[in-house]
Scaffold this motif. Structure first.
Motif, mmCIF file in Angstrom:
data_model
loop_
_atom_site.group_PDB
_atom_site.id
_atom_site.type_symbol
_atom_site.label_atom_id
_atom_site.label_comp_id
_atom_site.label_asym_id
_atom_site.label_seq_id
_atom_site.Cartn_x
_atom_site.Cartn_y
_atom_site.Cartn_z
ATOM 1 N N TYR A 1 -3.205 6.735 -4.881
ATOM 2 C CA TYR A 1 -3.153 5.609 -3.944
ATOM 3 C C TYR A 1 -3.013 4.320 -4.752
ATOM 4 O O TYR A 1 -3.730 4.105 -5.735
ATOM 5 C CB TYR A 1 -4.411 5.537 -3.075
ATOM 6 N N ASN B 1 0.837 -1.204 0.000
ATOM 7 C CA ASN B 1 0.000 0.000 0.000
ATOM 8 C C ASN B 1 0.868 1.249 0.000
ATOM 9 O O ASN B 1 1.781 1.369 0.833
ATOM 10 C CB ASN B 1 -0.921 0.027 1.227
ATOM 11 N N HIS C 1 -2.451 0.008 -4.513
ATOM 12 C CA HIS C 1 -2.591 -1.162 -3.644
ATOM 13 C C HIS C 1 -2.364 -2.446 -4.445
ATOM 14 O O HIS C 1 -3.073 -2.707 -5.422
ATOM 15 C CB HIS C 1 -3.983 -1.199 -3.013
ATOM 16 N N LEU D 1 0.866 5.713 -0.741
ATOM 17 C CA LEU D 1 0.222 6.997 -1.006
ATOM 18 C C LEU D 1 1.253 7.957 -1.577
ATOM 19 O O LEU D 1 2.345 8.110 -1.029
ATOM 20 C CB LEU D 1 -0.364 7.577 0.282
#
Length: 245
Positions: free
Chosen positions: A97, A71, A99, A73
Motif C-alpha cells: 500500500y 493512494n 500513499h 494498492l
C-alpha cells in the motif's frame, strides 16, 4: 522444454488480453516517476538462476489499483516452476500500500510517500517455491528532481521477518535502504537504477536495473529487468508488459 513453452504461451496470452483492453482515462501517464500512481496490470515472464544450480521460471502477475492519485494498492502473484524439485505452483505473494501525503513541496522536492509492504509465504518451501517466512516493511519514499531527465526516489524502511522454524524470539528486525534513480531518455523511454541494502542478521545487497519503453503513450508499456541478489548469488530476469487502465 514443454513447460518452458507453456509459460511462454501463458505470458503471451496475458499480453493479448492487455492489448485488447480499453483505457478508460485520457490523463497523461508519466511512469518514469514511482510516486505517480496509476491503475495498471503488469504481466512478466520471469527466469531465476540460483547459485546451487536450480532454475525457476514462470509468470509474475502484478495488479495495481489507484483509488485516487495519492493512494494505491498493489497485489503481486508469481506462478513459477522449479526445475530441481520438478514443481509448479504459486510462489510468495506480495501486497503493498502506497500513499502520497504531500506533492510539490518545492520545485525539486516533488513528493513524500509512506508505504507498507507485506510478503506472504504462499509458496511451498519444500518444493523450492517459497521462503516460508512473513516479511513486513513500513517506510517512506521521497521524490527529488535532479534535472529534467534525472530524478531520485530514495527510501528507508523498517523490516520485520518472522522465524521460519516458529521459535519465539528468533524473528529478525532490520533496516532497508534504497536509492532509486530514474533516467529519462525521451518521453517514452526511461531506466530505473536501484541499489538496495537490507540490514538484518547479515547485510543483504540487492538491486534493480529496469528499462521501460512506452509503446502506446498513456496505455501500453514494455520493460526488461535484471534483479540481482549479490549476497545470495541469485540472478532474476524479467520481460513484461504493462497496461494502464
Amino acid at each position: 522444454m514443454k513447460l518452458f513453452r507453456y509459460y511462454f504461451i501463458l505470458s503471451m496470452c496475458l499480453t493479448v488480453v492487455q492489448l485488447s483492453a480499453q483505457k478508460t482515462e485520457d490523463a497523461s501517464v508519466d511512469a518514469s516517476k514511482p510516486t505517480n500512481l496509476y491503475t495498471q496490470i503488469n504481466s512478466a515472464f520471469e527466469y531465476q538462476s540460483l547459485k546451487n544450480g536450480t532454475h525457476l521460471f514462470g509468470t509474475r502477475i502484478n495488479i495495481q489499483y489507484a483509488f485516487n492519485p495519492d493512494n494505491l494498492l498493489l497485489v503481486e502473484v508469481p506462478l513459477l516452476y522449479n526445475d530441481n524439485s520438478k514443481s509448479f505452483g504459486i510462489s510468495d505473494t506480495r501486497v503493498r500500500y502506497f500513499h502520497v501525503v504531500k506533492r510539490n513541496i518545492t520545485s525539486r522536492f516533488i513528493a513524500i510517500a509512506p508505504f507498507a509492504d507485506v510478503t506472504i509465504p504462499s509458496g511451498s518451501f519444500t518444493k523450492g517455491l517459497g521462503s516460508d517466512v512473513w516479511s513486513v516493511t513500513a517506510g517512506l519514499v521521497a521524490g527529488y528532481l535532479v534535472s529534467p531527465k534525472i530524478s531520485m526516489f530514495p527510501g528507508i524502511g523498517y523490516v520485520h521477518i518472522t522465524d521460519p522454524n516458529k521459535y519465539a524470539g528468533s524473528s529478525q528486525n532490520g533496516l532497508n535502504i534504497q536509492t532509486n534513480m530514474s533516467v529519462s531518455f525521451s518521453k517514452r523511454a526511461f531506466l530505473f537504477i536501484n541499489p538496495i541494502v537490507t540490514f538484518l542478521s547479515k547485510t543483504i545487497w540487492t538491486g534493480e536495473l529496469n528499462f521501460n519503453y512506452m509503446i502506446t503513450p498513456n496505455k501500453l508499456k514494455i520493460n526488461f529487468g535484471y534483479f540481482p541478489n549479490f549476497t545470495n548469488d541469485i540472478s532474476t530476469f524479467r520481460i513484461g508488459t504493462t497496461l494502464f487502465l
